[in-house]
Design a protein around this motif. Structure first.
Motif, PDB file in Angstrom:
ATOM      1  N   ALA A 100      62.443 -24.068 -31.713  1.00 33.54           N
ATOM      2  CA  ALA A 100      61.109 -24.535 -31.837  1.00 33.54           C
ATOM      3  C   ALA A 100      60.206 -23.897 -32.786  1.00 33.54           C
ATOM      4  O   ALA A 100      59.570 -24.815 -33.667  1.00 33.54           O
ATOM      5  CB  ALA A 100      60.341 -23.783 -30.387  1.00 33.54           C
TER       6      ALA A 100
ATOM      7  N   ASP B  38      58.411 -26.431 -35.460  1.00 31.88           N
ATOM      8  CA  ASP B  38      56.910 -26.682 -35.413  1.00 31.88           C
ATOM      9  C   ASP B  38      56.285 -27.466 -36.263  1.00 31.88           C
ATOM     10  O   ASP B  38      55.697 -28.277 -36.407  1.00 31.88           O
ATOM     11  CB  ASP B  38      56.323 -25.215 -35.418  1.00 31.88           C
ATOM     12  CG  ASP B  38      56.454 -24.527 -33.670  1.00 31.88           C
ATOM     13  OD1 ASP B  38      56.353 -25.437 -32.960  1.00 31.88           O
ATOM     14  OD2 ASP B  38      56.504 -23.338 -34.021  1.00 31.88           O
TER      15      ASP B  38
ATOM     16  N   TYR C 157      62.712 -30.728 -29.149  1.00 33.53           N
ATOM     17  CA  TYR C 157      61.378 -30.021 -29.437  1.00 33.53           C
ATOM     18  C   TYR C 157      60.746 -29.443 -28.094  1.00 33.53           C
ATOM     19  O   TYR C 157      60.536 -28.310 -27.888  1.00 33.53           O
ATOM     20  CB  TYR C 157      60.519 -30.715 -30.384  1.00 33.53           C
ATOM     21  CG  TYR C 157      59.298 -29.810 -30.774  1.00 33.53           C
ATOM     22  CD1 TYR C 157      59.705 -28.516 -31.250  1.00 33.53           C
ATOM     23  CD2 TYR C 157      57.999 -30.214 -30.819  1.00 33.53           C
ATOM     24  CE1 TYR C 157      58.419 -27.823 -31.696  1.00 33.53           C
ATOM     25  CE2 TYR C 157      56.724 -29.395 -31.093  1.00 33.53           C
ATOM     26  CZ  TYR C 157      56.909 -28.310 -31.639  1.00 33.53           C
ATOM     27  OH  TYR C 157      55.886 -27.700 -32.018  1.00 33.53           O
TER      28      TYR C 157
ATOM     29  N   SER D 107      62.741 -26.930 -26.629  1.00 32.88           N
ATOM     30  CA  SER D 107      62.845 -25.829 -26.962  1.00 32.88           C
ATOM     31  C   SER D 107      61.570 -25.050 -26.729  1.00 32.88           C
ATOM     32  O   SER D 107      61.355 -23.795 -26.497  1.00 32.88           O
ATOM     33  CB  SER D 107      62.920 -25.921 -28.711  1.00 32.88           C
ATOM     34  OG  SER D 107      64.260 -26.709 -29.162  1.00 32.88           O
ATOM     35  N   LEU D 108      60.358 -25.587 -26.725  1.00 35.40           N
ATOM     36  CA  LEU D 108      59.061 -24.930 -26.433  1.00 35.40           C
ATOM     37  C   LEU D 108      59.413 -24.448 -24.994  1.00 35.40           C
ATOM     38  O   LEU D 108      58.630 -23.351 -24.504  1.00 35.40           O
ATOM     39  CB  LEU D 108      58.064 -25.990 -26.458  1.00 35.40           C
ATOM     40  CG  LEU D 108      57.671 -26.414 -27.928  1.00 35.40           C
ATOM     41  CD1 LEU D 108      56.528 -27.672 -27.787  1.00 35.40           C
ATOM     42  CD2 LEU D 108      57.142 -25.596 -28.768  1.00 35.40           C
ATOM     43  N   GLN D 109      59.936 -25.322 -24.230  1.00 37.45           N
ATOM     44  CA  GLN D 109      59.967 -24.881 -22.732  1.00 37.45           C
ATOM     45  C   GLN D 109      60.789 -23.620 -22.619  1.00 37.45           C
ATOM     46  O   GLN D 109      60.463 -22.593 -21.965  1.00 37.45           O
ATOM     47  CB  GLN D 109      60.572 -25.977 -21.897  1.00 37.45           C
ATOM     48  CG  GLN D 109      59.482 -27.223 -21.685  1.00 37.45           C
ATOM     49  CD  GLN D 109      60.348 -28.471 -21.061  1.00 37.45           C
ATOM     50  OE1 GLN D 109      61.287 -28.631 -21.169  1.00 37.45           O
ATOM     51  NE2 GLN D 109      59.368 -29.404 -20.227  1.00 37.45           N
TER      52      GLN D 109
ATOM     53  N   ARG E 165      56.885 -21.207 -24.226  1.00 35.87           N
ATOM     54  CA  ARG E 165      55.523 -21.789 -24.662  1.00 35.87           C
ATOM     55  C   ARG E 165      55.080 -22.695 -23.900  1.00 35.87           C
ATOM     56  O   ARG E 165      55.051 -23.884 -24.170  1.00 35.87           O
ATOM     57  CB  ARG E 165      55.715 -22.097 -26.253  1.00 35.87           C
ATOM     58  CG  ARG E 165      56.163 -20.882 -27.107  1.00 35.87           C
ATOM     59  CD  ARG E 165      56.524 -21.338 -28.583  1.00 35.87           C
ATOM     60  NE  ARG E 165      55.571 -22.159 -29.053  1.00 35.87           N
ATOM     61  CZ  ARG E 165      55.817 -22.773 -30.417  1.00 35.87           C
ATOM     62  NH1 ARG E 165      56.852 -22.520 -31.068  1.00 35.87           N
ATOM     63  NH2 ARG E 165      54.949 -23.440 -30.963  1.00 35.87           N
TER      64      ARG E 165
ATOM     65  N   ASP F 269      52.162 -25.160 -25.055  1.00 37.14           N
ATOM     66  CA  ASP F 269      52.480 -25.861 -26.165  1.00 37.14           C
ATOM     67  C   ASP F 269      53.319 -27.109 -25.581  1.00 37.14           C
ATOM     68  O   ASP F 269      53.321 -28.231 -26.162  1.00 37.14           O
ATOM     69  CB  ASP F 269      53.197 -24.971 -27.369  1.00 37.14           C
ATOM     70  CG  ASP F 269      52.243 -24.200 -28.131  1.00 37.14           C
ATOM     71  OD1 ASP F 269      51.287 -24.414 -28.038  1.00 37.14           O
ATOM     72  OD2 ASP F 269      52.994 -23.376 -28.777  1.00 37.14           O
ATOM     73  N   ALA F 270      54.251 -26.741 -24.705  1.00 40.92           N
ATOM     74  CA  ALA F 270      55.256 -27.820 -24.089  1.00 40.92           C
ATOM     75  C   ALA F 270      54.481 -28.830 -23.317  1.00 40.92           C
ATOM     76  O   ALA F 270      54.592 -29.864 -23.478  1.00 40.92           O
ATOM     77  CB  ALA F 270      56.213 -27.032 -23.456  1.00 40.92           C
TER      78      ALA F 270
ATOM     79  N   TYR G 113      52.542 -31.016 -25.926  1.00 43.42           N
ATOM     80  CA  TYR G 113      53.390 -31.883 -26.442  1.00 43.42           C
ATOM     81  C   TYR G 113      53.941 -33.051 -25.662  1.00 43.42           C
ATOM     82  O   TYR G 113      54.063 -34.262 -26.071  1.00 43.42           O
ATOM     83  CB  TYR G 113      54.588 -31.173 -27.150  1.00 43.42           C
ATOM     84  CG  TYR G 113      55.432 -32.179 -28.058  1.00 43.42           C
ATOM     85  CD1 TYR G 113      54.875 -32.545 -29.160  1.00 43.42           C
ATOM     86  CD2 TYR G 113      56.682 -32.310 -27.787  1.00 43.42           C
ATOM     87  CE1 TYR G 113      55.619 -33.250 -30.233  1.00 43.42           C
ATOM     88  CE2 TYR G 113      57.503 -33.145 -28.403  1.00 43.42           C
ATOM     89  CZ  TYR G 113      57.030 -33.621 -29.796  1.00 43.42           C
ATOM     90  OH  TYR G 113      57.731 -34.528 -30.596  1.00 43.42           O
TER      91      TYR G 113
END
Length: 224
Positions: free
Chosen positions: A169, A173, A196, A199-201, A205, A208-209, A212
């Protein structure tokens, strides 16, 4: 409506399978890859893997299009929460010699993911070293694609394949807005958008997830 469209698309593409099987491998492999994605969109992993084994992987396993289609499909299946551990060793054996080539970052990202998933540490290290060297080159393509975007995308793919989603992530970014520059079609580059998001999950994060996810699904009908 959405369900009807997917089913109609599946029926139409299934009807073309006998014809596709008579085509050259780029057409046969890649068009059936799109069929497999329709099955995966419905979370029908069994049907997806049937297409994989009968039409995508193992026919000409040293052929680059077949390798990329196979890796991309298995990677997406894994992001849909079905591990494909048993499939990676044979693919990694075939891509390892090519993984040190640096034609475009899109390809190298697929190669290093497969190598990481198969646990081919030496081949993975060699592939990443080749990408670092290519990204440090001072030519126009190196400055425009490899250094600002490609190096990070390939490193993120390796980290994702190794299970280090927080690192993936962080690497992705700054480069997600430039993802189209690494090569591949928009449908193929969706692989990295999904990676991505995952990865955020996995990195915890969640804000952010969620943001997105909203951004990349805006205007699209949901599927399973």
């Amino acid at each position: 409506i959405r369900q009807g469209r997917v089913r109609e698309g599946l029926a139409r593409m299934q009807a073309f399978l006998p014809l596709l099987a008579t085509c050259a491998r780029p057409i046969h492999s890649h068009d059936t890859w799109h069929l497999a994605l329709l099955y995966l969109e419905e979370l029908d992993v069994a049907a997806t893997m049937r297409v994989f084994h009968e039409h995508i992987w193992g026919i000409t396993p040293d052929f680059v299009v077949e390798q990329l289609d196979a890796i991309a499909l298995l990677w997406r299946i894994e992001m849909a929460d079905t591990a494909m551990d048993a499939e990676w060793a044979s693919i990694a054996d075939h891509v390892a010699p090519r993984a040190v080539e640096t034609f475009m970052p899109f390809m190298n990202a697929h190669y290093v993911y497969a190598l990481a998933r198969a646990g081919h540490a030496d081949a993975l290290a060699a592939a990443l070293a080749a990408v670092r060297e290519r990204s440090a080159a001072g030519d126009e393509e190196g400055r425009r694609v490899w250094a600002p975007v490609g190096h990070a995308v390939v490193a993120a793919a390796a980290a994702f394949g190794a299970g280090d989603r927080a690192r993936a992530a962080a690497l992705l970014d700054p480069v997600m807005p430039m993802m189209a520059s690494v090569g591949g079609s928009d449908a193929q580059d969706d692989l990295f958008r999904q990676a991505y998001l995952r990865s955020l999950q996995a990195a915890g994060r969640r804000t952010d997830a969620a943001a997105y996810f909203t951004r990349i699904t805006a205007g699209k009908a949901p599927s399973p």
